[in-house]
Write a protein that holds these residues in place. Structure first.
Motif, short mmCIF file in Angstrom:
data_model
loop_
_atom_site.label_atom_id
_atom_site.label_comp_id
_atom_site.label_asym_id
_atom_site.label_seq_id
_atom_site.Cartn_x
_atom_site.Cartn_y
_atom_site.Cartn_z
N ARG A 88 0.79 -1.25 -0.09
CA ARG A 88 -0.05 0.08 0.08
C ARG A 88 0.76 1.21 0.02
O ARG A 88 0.34 2.30 0.10
CB ARG A 88 -1.12 0.04 1.41
N GLY A 89 2.14 1.23 -0.22
CA GLY A 89 3.28 2.39 -0.02
C GLY A 89 3.48 2.95 1.27
O GLY A 89 4.06 3.91 1.36
N PHE A 90 2.96 2.15 2.06
CA PHE A 90 3.37 2.66 3.73
C PHE A 90 4.79 2.90 3.76
O PHE A 90 5.33 3.64 4.44
CB PHE A 90 2.32 2.03 4.86
N ALA A 91 5.56 1.63 3.70
CA ALA A 91 7.09 1.52 3.84
C ALA A 91 7.63 2.60 3.16
O ALA A 91 8.79 3.35 3.64
CB ALA A 91 7.48 0.01 3.50
N THR A 92 7.39 2.83 1.80
CA THR A 92 8.07 3.90 1.12
C THR A 92 7.83 5.25 1.63
O THR A 92 8.65 6.01 1.73
CB THR A 92 7.42 3.93 -0.57
N ARG A 93 6.77 5.53 2.23
CA ARG A 93 6.05 6.70 2.80
C ARG A 93 7.27 6.98 4.09
O ARG A 93 7.67 7.97 4.22
CB ARG A 93 4.88 7.15 2.99
N ALA A 94 7.24 5.64 4.88
CA ALA A 94 7.83 5.72 6.11
C ALA A 94 9.36 5.99 5.75
O ALA A 94 10.10 6.82 6.55
CB ALA A 94 7.72 4.58 6.89
N VAL A 95 10.11 5.24 4.81
CA VAL A 95 11.39 5.60 4.50
C VAL A 95 11.93 6.91 4.07
O VAL A 95 12.89 7.53 4.81
CB VAL A 95 11.98 4.51 3.55
N LEU A 96 10.98 7.52 3.39
CA LEU A 96 11.22 9.18 3.18
C LEU A 96 10.75 9.73 4.35
O LEU A 96 11.77 10.82 4.41
CB LEU A 96 9.95 9.76 1.79
N LEU A 97 10.04 9.77 5.17
CA LEU A 97 10.16 10.35 6.57
C LEU A 97 11.29 10.17 7.18
O LEU A 97 11.72 11.12 7.90
CB LEU A 97 8.85 10.15 7.30
N ALA A 98 11.91 8.89 7.36
CA ALA A 98 12.78 8.75 8.05
C ALA A 98 14.12 9.22 7.72
O ALA A 98 15.21 9.77 8.35
CB ALA A 98 13.06 7.13 8.13
N CYS A 99 14.28 9.37 6.42
CA CYS A 99 15.27 9.94 5.61
C CYS A 99 15.33 11.51 5.88
O CYS A 99 16.23 11.95 6.25
CB CYS A 99 15.37 9.78 4.15
N ALA A 100 14.32 12.06 5.94
CA ALA A 100 14.11 13.45 6.33
C ALA A 100 14.61 13.64 7.75
O ALA A 100 15.11 14.80 8.12
CB ALA A 100 12.80 14.13 6.09
N HIS A 101 14.22 12.80 8.69
CA HIS A 101 14.35 12.81 10.01
C HIS A 101 15.98 12.72 10.26
O HIS A 101 16.47 13.38 10.96
CB HIS A 101 13.68 11.86 10.81
N ALA A 102 16.51 11.90 9.52
CA ALA A 102 17.94 11.45 9.69
C ALA A 102 18.84 12.65 9.50
O ALA A 102 19.86 13.05 9.69
CB ALA A 102 18.42 10.36 8.88
#
Length: 154
Positions: A88-102
């Motif tokens: 459903r795209g949840f992992a991709t969205r989470a990875v993008l948010l985690a990259c911004a946080h990192a």
């Protein structure tokens, strides 16, 4: 004439004072751990874990800021979804948010390692702009695909 005050040199903003990244994109929200658990340090270095919420908890994402094989400024990113939440795209969205946080925490590159046969994990990395850079052999002999994303280009 009053003397001028010296201007202090500009320095990088320390990660603990950096402006935090937005932890939601309107569909997925990264939920930080309780304050007592935030920013734990284990045998492999500083770790930040987040729950992935999309109406309910659907998985987790973790950022490790120091580990064997990582260069200075790299962060290892791992992710996992509950089986019913996949596709459903949840992992991709989470990875993008985690990259911004990192990036806000001072990381310059995100590193993702997937088992060579893990097509779904590799697809998440690619959709999030994490590019395959090669393959490495883990100390237990497992082949891992190595993906990297430059966080300066977010």
């Amino acid at each position: 004439m009053p003397s001028e005050m010296p201007v202090p040199p500009k320095t990088a903003v320390p990660p603990e004072t950096a402006v935090p990244a937005k932890l939601s994109d309107g569909v997925v929200t990264l939920v930080p751990p309780a304050p007592a658990e935030a920013g734990t340090t284990g045998p492999l270095g500083p770790l930040r874990t987040f729950g992935i919420r999309a109406g309910r908890c659907v998985g987790s994402v973790a950022l490790r800021f120091a580990a064997a094989g990582l260069a200075h400024g790299d962060v290892e990113l791992t992710y996992e979804l509950h089986p019913e939440a996949r596709g459903r795209g949840f992992a991709t969205r989470a990875v993008l948010l985690a990259c911004a946080h990192a990036r806000c925490e001072g990381a310059r590159r995100a590193v993702v390692q997937t088992r060579a046969e893990d097509r779904a994990g590799a697809a998440v990395a690619r959709r999030a702009g994490v590019l395959r850079r090669g393959q490495i052999s883990h100390r237990d002999g497992t082949l891992l695909d190595w993906y990297v994303r430059d966080l300066d280009r977010l």
